[in-house]
Design a protein around this motif. Structure first.
Motif, PDB file in Angstrom:
ATOM      1  N   MET A   1      15.776 -15.514   6.126  1.00 15.65           N
ATOM      2  CA  MET A   1      14.397 -15.492   5.690  1.00 15.65           C
ATOM      3  C   MET A   1      13.868 -14.064   5.761  1.00 15.65           C
ATOM      4  N   ALA A   2      13.270 -13.617   4.684  1.00 21.35           N
ATOM      5  CA  ALA A   2      12.690 -12.278   4.632  1.00 21.35           C
ATOM      6  C   ALA A   2      11.398 -12.229   5.443  1.00 21.35           C
ATOM      7  N   ARG A   3      11.042 -11.032   5.890  1.00 27.29           N
ATOM      8  CA  ARG A   3       9.797 -10.839   6.643  1.00 27.29           C
ATOM      9  C   ARG A   3       9.106  -9.590   6.114  1.00 27.29           C
ATOM     10  N   TYR A   4       7.953  -9.796   5.461  1.00 30.74           N
ATOM     11  CA  TYR A   4       7.199  -8.704   4.865  1.00 30.74           C
ATOM     12  C   TYR A   4       5.814  -8.595   5.485  1.00 30.74           C
ATOM     13  N   LEU A   5       5.298  -7.365   5.535  1.00 30.29           N
ATOM     14  CA  LEU A   5       3.907  -7.097   5.911  1.00 30.29           C
ATOM     15  C   LEU A   5       3.290  -6.265   4.802  1.00 30.29           C
ATOM     16  N   VAL A   6       1.989  -6.441   4.605  1.00 31.88           N
ATOM     17  CA  VAL A   6       1.252  -5.601   3.662  1.00 31.88           C
ATOM     18  C   VAL A   6       0.469  -4.589   4.489  1.00 31.88           C
ATOM     19  N   GLN A   7       0.629  -3.315   4.142  1.00 27.98           N
ATOM     20  CA  GLN A   7      -0.049  -2.237   4.854  1.00 27.98           C
ATOM     21  C   GLN A   7      -0.817  -1.378   3.864  1.00 27.98           C
ATOM     22  N   ALA A   8      -2.018  -0.956   4.259  1.00 24.13           N
ATOM     23  CA  ALA A   8      -2.807  -0.041   3.435  1.00 24.13           C
ATOM     24  C   ALA A   8      -2.339   1.381   3.740  1.00 24.13           C
ATOM     25  N   ALA A   9      -1.820   2.063   2.742  1.00 25.11           N
ATOM     26  CA  ALA A   9      -1.295   3.414   2.949  1.00 25.11           C
ATOM     27  C   ALA A   9      -2.405   4.396   3.316  1.00 25.11           C
ATOM     28  N   ASN A  10      -3.619   4.144   2.832  1.00 29.12           N
ATOM     29  CA  ASN A  10      -4.700   5.098   3.095  1.00 29.12           C
ATOM     30  C   ASN A  10      -5.253   5.006   4.514  1.00 29.12           C
ATOM     31  N   THR A  11      -5.128   3.836   5.173  1.00 32.04           N
ATOM     32  CA  THR A  11      -5.674   3.677   6.528  1.00 32.04           C
ATOM     33  C   THR A  11      -4.617   3.308   7.565  1.00 32.04           C
ATOM     34  N   GLY A  12      -3.465   2.826   7.112  1.00 33.45           N
ATOM     35  CA  GLY A  12      -2.428   2.385   8.035  1.00 33.45           C
ATOM     36  C   GLY A  12      -2.652   0.976   8.564  1.00 33.45           C
ATOM     37  N   ARG A  13      -3.719   0.320   8.129  1.00 37.97           N
ATOM     38  CA  ARG A  13      -4.019  -1.036   8.608  1.00 37.97           C
ATOM     39  C   ARG A  13      -3.115  -2.065   7.936  1.00 37.97           C
ATOM     40  N   PHE A  14      -3.014  -3.225   8.574  1.00 39.04           N
ATOM     41  CA  PHE A  14      -2.177  -4.311   8.085  1.00 39.04           C
ATOM     42  C   PHE A  14      -3.045  -5.489   7.672  1.00 39.04           C
ATOM     43  N   LEU A  15      -2.613  -6.218   6.647  1.00 38.74           N
ATOM     44  CA  LEU A  15      -3.322  -7.407   6.180  1.00 38.74           C
ATOM     45  C   LEU A  15      -2.781  -8.618   6.935  1.00 38.74           C
ATOM     46  N   CYS A  51      -6.409  -9.791  -2.261  1.00 39.14           N
ATOM     47  CA  CYS A  51      -7.103  -9.176  -1.123  1.00 39.14           C
ATOM     48  C   CYS A  51      -7.145  -7.651  -1.113  1.00 39.14           C
ATOM     49  N   CYS A  52      -6.473  -7.008  -2.038  1.00 38.72           N
ATOM     50  CA  CYS A  52      -6.386  -5.547  -1.991  1.00 38.72           C
ATOM     51  C   CYS A  52      -7.085  -4.906  -3.183  1.00 38.72           C
ATOM     52  N   ASP A  53      -7.654  -3.747  -2.942  1.00 37.54           N
ATOM     53  CA  ASP A  53      -8.220  -2.909  -3.992  1.00 37.54           C
ATOM     54  C   ASP A  53      -7.298  -1.709  -4.181  1.00 37.54           C
ATOM     55  N   CYS A  54      -7.459  -1.024  -5.295  1.00 34.33           N
ATOM     56  CA  CYS A  54      -6.616   0.144  -5.570  1.00 34.33           C
ATOM     57  C   CYS A  54      -6.724   1.187  -4.462  1.00 34.33           C
ATOM     58  N   GLU A  55      -7.952   1.368  -3.935  1.00 35.47           N
ATOM     59  CA  GLU A  55      -8.133   2.388  -2.896  1.00 35.47           C
ATOM     60  C   GLU A  55      -7.426   2.026  -1.587  1.00 35.47           C
ATOM     61  N   ASP A  56      -7.048   0.754  -1.397  1.00 35.66           N
ATOM     62  CA  ASP A  56      -6.277   0.366  -0.211  1.00 35.66           C
ATOM     63  C   ASP A  56      -4.863   0.942  -0.265  1.00 35.66           C
ATOM     64  N   GLN A  57      -4.384   1.231  -1.456  1.00 32.49           N
ATOM     65  CA  GLN A  57      -3.017   1.710  -1.661  1.00 32.49           C
ATOM     66  C   GLN A  57      -2.027   0.797  -0.928  1.00 32.49           C
ATOM     67  N   PRO A  58      -2.011  -0.506  -1.287  1.00 34.15           N
ATOM     68  CA  PRO A  58      -1.145  -1.441  -0.558  1.00 34.15           C
ATOM     69  C   PRO A  58       0.328  -1.118  -0.729  1.00 34.15           C
ATOM     70  N   GLN A  59       1.044  -1.232   0.371  1.00 33.90           N
ATOM     71  CA  GLN A  59       2.492  -1.065   0.341  1.00 33.90           C
ATOM     72  C   GLN A  59       3.106  -2.218   1.122  1.00 33.90           C
ATOM     73  N   VAL A  60       4.257  -2.652   0.675  1.00 30.87           N
ATOM     74  CA  VAL A  60       4.939  -3.777   1.305  1.00 30.87           C
ATOM     75  C   VAL A  60       6.026  -3.229   2.224  1.00 30.87           C
ATOM     76  N   ILE A  61       6.005  -3.684   3.474  1.00 32.74           N
ATOM     77  CA  ILE A  61       6.993  -3.266   4.460  1.00 32.74           C
ATOM     78  C   ILE A  61       7.945  -4.437   4.700  1.00 32.74           C
ATOM     79  N   ASP A  62       9.232  -4.220   4.473  1.00 28.25           N
ATOM     80  CA  ASP A  62      10.259  -5.214   4.748  1.00 28.25           C
ATOM     81  C   ASP A  62      10.712  -4.992   6.192  1.00 28.25           C
ATOM     82  N   LEU A  63      10.312  -5.865   7.087  1.00 19.91           N
ATOM     83  CA  LEU A  63      10.618  -5.695   8.509  1.00 19.91           C
ATOM     84  C   LEU A  63      12.115  -5.728   8.794  1.00 19.91           C
TER      85      LEU A  63
END
Length: 75
Positions: A1-15, A51-63
């Motif tokens: 099973m894959a494990r992903y997190l969404v992170q905002a590149a501009n703030t480093g926060r996680f969804l 849940c994301c806006d362009c300014e969030d710069q969302p990136q997907v992290i594969d744990l």
């Protein structure tokens, strides 16, 4: 099973789901983001779309990629 997190590149926060209600919110701590682990890319894409806006710069992290020979490049 894959494990992903969404992170905002501009703030480093996680969804991740909020503790009161479960609606996705941005959290600063990886500890708080544990509930935000997503098992499939389709759900990740829907989460980003909803849940994301362009300014969030969302990136997907594969744990499962972290700490392996296929780890993300630094820089």
């Amino acid at each position: 099973m894959a494990r992903y997190l969404v992170q905002a590149a501009n703030t480093g926060r996680f969804l991740a789901p909020s503790l009161d209600g479960g609606e996705p919110v941005w959290v600063a701590s990886l500890r708080e983001a544990g509930g935000g682990v997503v098992a499939d890319m389709e759900s990740v894409c829907q989460l980003v779309e909803d849940c994301c806006d362009c300014e969030d710069q969302p990136q997907v992290i594969d744990l499962d990629r972290l700490g392996t020979v296929n780890d993300y490049p630094v820089g």
